[in-house]
Motif scaffolding. Structure first.
Motif, mmCIF file in Angstrom:
data_model
loop_
_atom_site.group_PDB
_atom_site.id
_atom_site.type_symbol
_atom_site.label_atom_id
_atom_site.label_comp_id
_atom_site.label_asym_id
_atom_site.label_seq_id
_atom_site.Cartn_x
_atom_site.Cartn_y
_atom_site.Cartn_z
ATOM 1 N N SER A 7 0.827 -1.212 0.000
ATOM 2 C CA SER A 7 0.000 0.000 0.000
ATOM 3 C C SER A 7 0.855 1.252 0.000
ATOM 4 O O SER A 7 0.563 2.228 -0.698
ATOM 5 C CB SER A 7 -0.916 0.018 1.220
ATOM 6 N N THR A 8 1.938 1.221 0.771
ATOM 7 C CA THR A 8 2.833 2.374 0.834
ATOM 8 C C THR A 8 3.512 2.610 -0.510
ATOM 9 O O THR A 8 3.639 3.756 -0.960
ATOM 10 C CB THR A 8 3.889 2.175 1.936
ATOM 11 N N LEU A 11 1.030 4.138 -2.780
ATOM 12 C CA LEU A 11 0.830 5.534 -2.407
ATOM 13 C C LEU A 11 1.989 6.383 -2.908
ATOM 14 O O LEU A 11 1.777 7.486 -3.431
ATOM 15 C CB LEU A 11 0.677 5.661 -0.894
#
Length: 80
Positions: A7-8, A11
């Motif tokens: 997810s990071t 992002l």
């Protein structure tokens, strides 16, 4: 933890694309401002031309109204 890393990284990629987009907009802004300045110059020239046209037409319009008034009086007095 692996999901958080995934997810990071997504992002981070999204923020990089966003940053690139903002930079492109910043680069485009001066060109857009130049286009707006040119358009404002064109509009002001057209406004001057229209003003001159109106000034030229004003005496013709007054003459037309006077002639129409005279013709209408002649018609009324002749019963036409």
């Amino acid at each position: 933890m692996a999901d958080l890393d995934s997810s990071t990284s997504k992002l981070d990629a999204t923020l990089e694309r966003f940053n690139d987009t903002i930079n492109q907009i910043n680069a485009l802004a001066p060109r857009l401002i130049a286009v707006v300045d040119r358009l404002e110059g064109i509009v002001s020239r057209v406004e001057r031309i229209v003003g001159i046209g109106e000034s030229v037409m004003a005496p013709l319009t007054a003459t037309e109204h006077a002639v129409r008034g005279a013709v209408n009086k002649v018609r009324r007095s002749a019963g036409l």
